[in-house]
Scaffold this motif. Sequence first.
Motif, PDB file in Angstrom:
ATOM      1  N   TYR A  12      32.992 -22.080 -35.421  1.00  0.00           N
ATOM      2  CA  TYR A  12      32.742 -20.644 -35.771  1.00  0.00           C
ATOM      3  C   TYR A  12      32.466 -20.632 -37.090  1.00  0.00           C
ATOM      4  CZ  TYR A  12      37.757 -20.052 -36.520  1.00  0.00           C
ATOM      5  OH  TYR A  12      38.919 -20.340 -37.044  1.00  0.00           O
ATOM      6  N   GLY A  13      31.871 -19.559 -37.584  1.00  0.00           N
ATOM      7  CA  GLY A  13      31.531 -19.214 -38.972  1.00  0.00           C
ATOM      8  C   GLY A  13      32.619 -19.991 -40.046  1.00  0.00           C
ATOM      9  N   TYR A  14      33.866 -19.448 -40.105  1.00  0.00           N
ATOM     10  CA  TYR A  14      34.522 -19.838 -41.126  1.00  0.00           C
ATOM     11  C   TYR A  14      34.898 -21.349 -41.026  1.00  0.00           C
ATOM     12  CZ  TYR A  14      38.784 -20.044 -43.929  1.00  0.00           C
ATOM     13  OH  TYR A  14      39.625 -20.357 -45.024  1.00  0.00           O
ATOM     14  N   TRP A  49      31.031 -15.687 -27.566  1.00  0.00           N
ATOM     15  CA  TRP A  49      32.113 -15.054 -28.103  1.00  0.00           C
ATOM     16  C   TRP A  49      33.432 -15.606 -27.209  1.00  0.00           C
ATOM     17  CZ3 TRP A  49      33.219 -12.160 -32.169  1.00  0.00           C
ATOM     18  CH2 TRP A  49      31.891 -11.554 -32.773  1.00  0.00           C
ATOM     19  N   ARG A  55      42.202 -14.363 -31.620  1.00  0.00           N
ATOM     20  CA  ARG A  55      41.251 -13.500 -32.338  1.00  0.00           C
ATOM     21  C   ARG A  55      39.973 -13.803 -31.548  1.00  0.00           C
ATOM     22  NH1 ARG A  55      42.115 -14.346 -38.098  1.00  0.00           N
ATOM     23  NH2 ARG A  55      43.033 -12.285 -38.182  1.00  0.00           N
ATOM     24  N   LYS A  56      39.067 -12.870 -31.449  1.00  0.00           N
ATOM     25  CA  LYS A  56      37.836 -13.105 -30.732  1.00  0.00           C
ATOM     26  C   LYS A  56      36.756 -13.592 -31.973  1.00  0.00           C
ATOM     27  CE  LYS A  56      35.696 -10.885 -27.422  1.00  0.00           C
ATOM     28  NZ  LYS A  56      34.871  -9.966 -26.644  1.00  0.00           N
ATOM     29  N   LYS A  57      36.153 -14.847 -31.492  1.00  0.00           N
ATOM     30  CA  LYS A  57      35.301 -15.577 -32.542  1.00  0.00           C
ATOM     31  C   LYS A  57      34.092 -15.761 -31.818  1.00  0.00           C
ATOM     32  CE  LYS A  57      39.341 -17.339 -34.844  1.00  0.00           C
ATOM     33  NZ  LYS A  57      40.333 -18.445 -34.843  1.00  0.00           N
ATOM     34  N   ARG A  58      33.125 -15.790 -32.654  1.00  0.00           N
ATOM     35  CA  ARG A  58      31.632 -16.249 -32.101  1.00  0.00           C
ATOM     36  C   ARG A  58      31.451 -17.873 -32.384  1.00  0.00           C
ATOM     37  NH1 ARG A  58      27.244 -12.387 -31.445  1.00  0.00           N
ATOM     38  NH2 ARG A  58      25.405 -13.653 -30.606  1.00  0.00           N
ATOM     39  N   TYR A  60      29.343 -21.350 -32.518  1.00  0.00           N
ATOM     40  CA  TYR A  60      27.889 -21.652 -32.574  1.00  0.00           C
ATOM     41  C   TYR A  60      27.757 -23.365 -32.259  1.00  0.00           C
ATOM     42  CZ  TYR A  60      26.623 -17.347 -34.708  1.00  0.00           C
ATOM     43  OH  TYR A  60      26.432 -16.164 -35.229  1.00  0.00           O
TER      44      TYR A  60
END
Lengths: 88, 339
Positions: A12-14, A49, A55-58, A60
Amino acid sequence: MAVLAQLRQEHYGYTLRKALVRRGLEIEESTLYPLLRRLESQGLLVSEWREEDKRKKRFYKLSAEGSGILARLLQEWQTINDSIDNIL
Amino acid sequence: MELLDRYFEAVRKHLPWKQQDDLLAELRANLEEQLEDKESALGRPMTGEEAEAWVKQLGSPMQMAARYQPQQYLIGPALFPIYRLVMRTALLWFTVIYVVVGVIQAAGSEYPGSALLRAAGRLPLQLLGFAAFITLSFAVAEFVAMRFSKKLPPGLPEWSPGSLPPLEGKLSGPKPRTRTQVIGGLVFSIIGLAFWLLLPIYPYLLLGLGAAYPKQIPFEFAPVCWTFYWWVAATSALQIVWRGVELALGLWPHTAGINRVAFAALALIPQSIMLFAPGHTYFTLRSTADSAQYAGTLFSLNHGVHVAFCVIVAITVLQLLGSGWQLAANARKRSMAQG
């Protein structure tokens, strides 16, 4: 290309940002997070998602089309790199 | 953290409304986790100053939100060269037409000098309005092209080296046109025709605040002027169709010479209508009661327009002969080169 290559593994992004930083590629949040959306809209990434650590995370990862594009980009990059090496 | 919440709310205002919740949820998840990592590395919550410095390096809310949207242009790089060409040509022609109309109006007024000065004073504002009209047209074209580009049929044919114009100097005649010039010419013709057709309904497009003025002068257009008006519209429409065909079929590198001849011949039709107008009457008096007062001015006005059309027709005929001669000479050179 670095983002596509890193997303051969799901992120996910982070965590993606942290992984890129660990490999020496500092990239701003305001550049990376929108970039993920653009790459997804171009069909190069797929996302979903999911909940992780309450915590909900997207998340990829690279799509099949993205894998093909990445292979071509790597080939082009390799060719350019070889040429520059020859010149230097 | 309150500062981060305020940042998210500010970003929300600049995001497309359909995606606001989704984009913000993702951004929030990423940044909140980053904040937790930072605070756990510090072993304490961030101070106000540290938090401000961190949020500042994320970029302004508008910048952050803008990067989630596709790059936007009022007029993009593909259309801009055409826009510049059309703008230059259109403003030049607008000024020429404005000056001609201004002189005619001034000739019919009681105080020609002050009428001319007033017209000159209005010109900058009119040019600005016309430039805004062109810019708006291109902005709409850009919007349509960006939004519906996938739904539009394939437009221009692919570029082919075989379509390159012949080298300059090998053949005499007009300079070979670039694709940008051809597209620019087409767009200019369309805008010009739209402008021409709108003029009788919205005369302020050309005259601005002075649009009320022609109603106050004692003259009105003779019927021949309306015949001229519709002939100009028809020949312009024909030119647009032809330019469209040229572009669609890729004929434009080879048709510059033919166009000059054909367009000059077409232009002669409305010009001849004016030149041979019955009694050389282009303006008449609104009321016969004014004939004693304005008969002299009316005669001068009609005579002036007739002389102007004599000059215009003479120039067009010379252009037609010159272009025809060049076309014939080039055709001879080509046939000799082919043996």
